[in-house]
Design a protein around this motif. Structure first.
Motif, PDB file in Angstrom:
ATOM      1  N   PRO A  62       9.063   5.397 -26.500  1.00 40.70           N
ATOM      2  CA  PRO A  62       8.911   3.980 -26.152  1.00 40.70           C
ATOM      3  C   PRO A  62       9.368   3.678 -24.727  1.00 40.70           C
ATOM      4  N   ARG A  63       8.809   2.618 -24.162  1.00 39.26           N
ATOM      5  CA  ARG A  63       9.260   2.049 -22.900  1.00 39.26           C
ATOM      6  C   ARG A  63      10.035   0.757 -23.190  1.00 39.26           C
ATOM      7  N   VAL A  64      10.838   0.302 -22.196  1.00 43.84           N
ATOM      8  CA  VAL A  64      11.669  -0.879 -22.417  1.00 43.84           C
ATOM      9  C   VAL A  64      11.587  -1.821 -21.221  1.00 43.84           C
ATOM     10  N   LEU A  65      12.153  -3.009 -21.414  1.00 42.92           N
ATOM     11  CA  LEU A  65      12.247  -4.041 -20.379  1.00 42.92           C
ATOM     12  C   LEU A  65      10.881  -4.399 -19.797  1.00 42.92           C
ATOM     13  N   ARG A  66       9.959  -4.643 -20.693  1.00 42.36           N
ATOM     14  CA  ARG A  66       8.630  -5.133 -20.333  1.00 42.36           C
ATOM     15  C   ARG A  66       8.368  -6.403 -21.134  1.00 42.36           C
ATOM     16  N   ARG A 351       4.707  -3.913 -29.439  1.00 42.31           N
ATOM     17  CA  ARG A 351       5.845  -4.686 -28.930  1.00 42.31           C
ATOM     18  C   ARG A 351       7.095  -3.807 -28.835  1.00 42.31           C
ATOM     19  N   ILE A 352       7.384  -3.073 -29.894  1.00 40.21           N
ATOM     20  CA  ILE A 352       8.616  -2.282 -29.909  1.00 40.21           C
ATOM     21  C   ILE A 352       8.535  -1.094 -28.958  1.00 40.21           C
ATOM     22  N   GLY A 354       7.103  -1.215 -26.101  1.00 41.26           N
ATOM     23  CA  GLY A 354       7.063  -1.717 -24.736  1.00 41.26           C
ATOM     24  C   GLY A 354       5.671  -1.742 -24.133  1.00 41.26           C
TER      25      GLY A 354
END
Length: 375
Positions: A62-66, A351-352, A354
């Motif tokens: 996963p990616r984050v802060l998007r 969503r989770i 990212g």
């Protein structure tokens, strides 16, 4: 000999949101012959099992802060808008599972805004399916009688299909041991209504499948790449080849200007020990290098499976058996519920992970791992 009748019980669908519950309920309402025809695969069903296992051997990173406040799963498939990167796979004889048959499934696809692939062996008329308002593609097998193939293509074009899906992995029907053991036959009201394929009212002899026997009378095992040129000369529809597994074949198809490929082992129903499509997908994507759309089927059972397929390079997926689970249990409403579950799982996963859109899903990394087997 087992013949199959659709369920006539009052539609009751599971309270939970898992497609596994729909599978269990479908098994409970269908007779043995219909269930085995739906659930079974070729040979000892190694490939059938491997298709599902393949999705459990890839993990997403996963990616984050998007900004994922409104993940957008929309896409274009064969030049038409789709609300999800999903199309309904071509599946024969859908009235075997419910009186609504193909019309019910297509109506659910129209409601969900996803394409519906009409099987050549549909047990409902092309015109009735088209009347649901679904975006439709027509699936054809390669027939010895090319004039009959042309007639079916003309019928499809007359009702407004927007793509032609040519199945290329069926020179003959795979050996499906469950159907042979059952002496499987279609119920009297279930047959391919758009052309005479010798399946109407046919009764099998001992350890025979009516599907395999009738198909042997019309399938053409002599098809080559030259026949792609023939079909291209007969239609302006976008052409999709379904059943591609080898990167060299994929590259050849792209060289010939095919519009899309479906990486597929026919849901494990043709060659037992065929590789899972998910595992050959990345090499095919690299070889095709963006020259055509690449869809995947065989083993998709959840919205997170869709995410994994897209992160591995697919443009979209085809979903088959889960729609027939929903159809068997609750007709059109059951099919709609299955598609709703897939949409919810997909958008939640986006969503989770990212991913605000499908372009971001395509950029996700995947890693191989071996999860422990759950009881």
């Amino acid at each position: 000999m087992l013949t199959s009748q659709p369920t006539t019980s009052t539609p009751v669908w599971p309270d939970g949101a898992s497609l596994r519950e729909w599978e269990a309920r479908a098994r409970a309402v269908l007779d043995r012959g219909a269930w085995d025809f739906l659930a079974g695969g070729a040979g000892e069903e190694w490939t059938l099992d491997a298709n599902l296992s393949a999705f459990r051997t890839l993990g997403l990173v996963p990616r984050v802060l998007r900004d994922v406040s409104a993940p957008d799963p929309r896409c274009e498939l064969l030049g038409s808008h789709s609300s999800l990167p999903i199309a309904v796979a071509p599946m024969a004889y859908q009235r075997l599972f419910h009186p609504g048959g193909e019309v019910a499934v297509a109506a659910a696809a129209a409601r969900a805004g996803v394409p519906y692939v009409v099987s050549m062996l549909s047990s409902s008329s092309f015109s009735d399916i088209a009347a649901t308002g679904a975006t439709t593609w027509l699936q054809l097998y390669w027939l010895r009688d090319r004039s009959r193939m042309q007639e079916l293509l003309d019928q499809g074009e007359a009702v407004g299909v927007r793509g032609l899906v040519l199945t290329v992995d069926v020179p003959a029907i795979g050996v499906r041991l469950r159907d042979l053991a059952n002496g499987f036959a279609l119920a009297s009201h279930v047959f391919a209504v758009n052309s005479d394929f010798g399946d109407r009212g046919r009764q099998p002899s001992t350890r025979e499948s009516v599907i395999a026997t009738s198909s042997a009378s019309f399938l053409d095992a002599s098809v080559t790449w030259r026949d792609i040129e023939w079909i291209r000369s007969r239609t302006r529809l976008p052409i999709v080849l379904k059943g591609i597994m080898d990167p060299t074949d994929a590259a050849t198809a792209a060289d010939l200007g095919v519009d899309a490929l479906v990486i597929s082992n026919h849901g494990g129903r043709q060659l037992d020990r065929a590789a899972p499509p998910l595992l050959v997908l990345p090499e095919i994507v690299d070889g095709v290098a963006g020259r055509c759309e690449i869809l995947l089927d065989s083993g998709v059972r959840s919205g997170t499976d869709v995410l994994v397929a897209l992160a591995s390079g697919a443009t979209a997926v085809l979903v088959g058996r889960p729609l027939l689970w929903g159809l068997s249990v609750a007709g059109q409403e059951g099919c709609s519920r299955v598609l709703d579950i897939l949409k919810t799982e997909l958008t939640s996963g986006m969503r989770i992970a990212g991913c605000p859109d499908l372009a971001a899903v395509a950029e996700l990394r995947t890693v191989s791992f071996r999860p422990e087997v759950r009881a």
